[in-house]
Design a protein around this motif. Structure first.
Motif, short mmCIF file in Angstrom:
data_model
loop_
_atom_site.label_atom_id
_atom_site.label_comp_id
_atom_site.label_asym_id
_atom_site.label_seq_id
_atom_site.Cartn_x
_atom_site.Cartn_y
_atom_site.Cartn_z
N UNK A 132 72.54 29.71 9.50
CA UNK A 132 71.75 29.68 8.28
C UNK A 132 71.74 31.09 7.70
N UNK A 133 72.06 31.20 6.45
CA UNK A 133 72.06 32.52 5.81
C UNK A 133 70.68 32.82 5.23
N UNK A 134 70.49 34.08 4.91
CA UNK A 134 69.21 34.55 4.34
C UNK A 134 68.85 33.78 3.07
N UNK A 135 69.85 33.47 2.24
CA UNK A 135 69.58 32.80 0.96
C UNK A 135 69.24 31.33 1.12
N UNK A 136 69.46 30.75 2.31
CA UNK A 136 69.15 29.33 2.54
C UNK A 136 67.73 29.09 3.04
N UNK A 137 66.98 30.16 3.29
CA UNK A 137 65.62 30.01 3.82
C UNK A 137 64.72 29.50 2.70
N UNK A 145 64.76 27.74 -2.39
CA UNK A 145 65.22 28.71 -1.40
C UNK A 145 65.17 30.13 -1.96
N UNK A 146 65.33 31.11 -1.06
CA UNK A 146 65.37 32.51 -1.48
C UNK A 146 66.54 32.73 -2.44
N UNK A 147 67.65 32.08 -2.18
CA UNK A 147 68.82 32.22 -3.03
C UNK A 147 68.55 31.74 -4.45
#
Length: 141
Positions: free
Chosen positions: A1-6, A46-48
């Protein structure tokens, strides 16, 4: 999971709305663009989604608390809805309309504080939309 998917919550959305307000106050965003971006903030998941709205803007950007990345938790997966109910679609129109209303009120009352109507309506719409009702459907199960 990438940061932008949180996934994000209401606190992150409110912080993003405050940052957009600062950019509008500084003259970096026109009223229409502010309304469009505010509407997207209220529906961001998401953050993204949020960071994409600030890609062409200098600081301030929304900051995110330190949430450690962990392994996905296994559990039932709720089906995603294919479309949003009519009420949600109408609520998404409220933020751009609030911008138009604020401009009209400004010319009537000649008070710049009427532009505070826009973030107030954006926050109310965002809390009314939540996560498109998925949270409520999960509770009923």
């Amino acid at each position: 999971m990438s940061e932008s998917d949180i996934r994000i919550g209401d606190a992150e959305r409110e912080e993003a709305l405050r940052a957009l307000g600062e950019h509008m106050s500084a003259g970096r965003l026109e009223l229409d663009e502010y309304g469009d971006r505010s509407a997207l903030v209220t529906t961001a998941k998401t953050r993204g989604d949020l960071l994409a709205l600030f890609a062409d803007l200098p600081l301030p950007h929304p900051g995110f608390g330190q949430v450690p990345l962990s392994e996905p938790v296994s559990g039932p997966v709720l089906p995603r809805s294919t479309g949003s109910p009519l009420g949600h679609r109408l609520l998404r129109v409220a933020v751009p309309l609030a911008g138009l209303l604020a401009v009209a009120l400004f010319f009537i009352v000649r008070n710049p504080f009427v532009f505070l109507v826009i973030p107030v309506i954006a926050v109310l719409v965002g809390s009314a939309l939540g996560d498109d009702g998925r949270r409520d459907r999960g509770r009923r199960r």
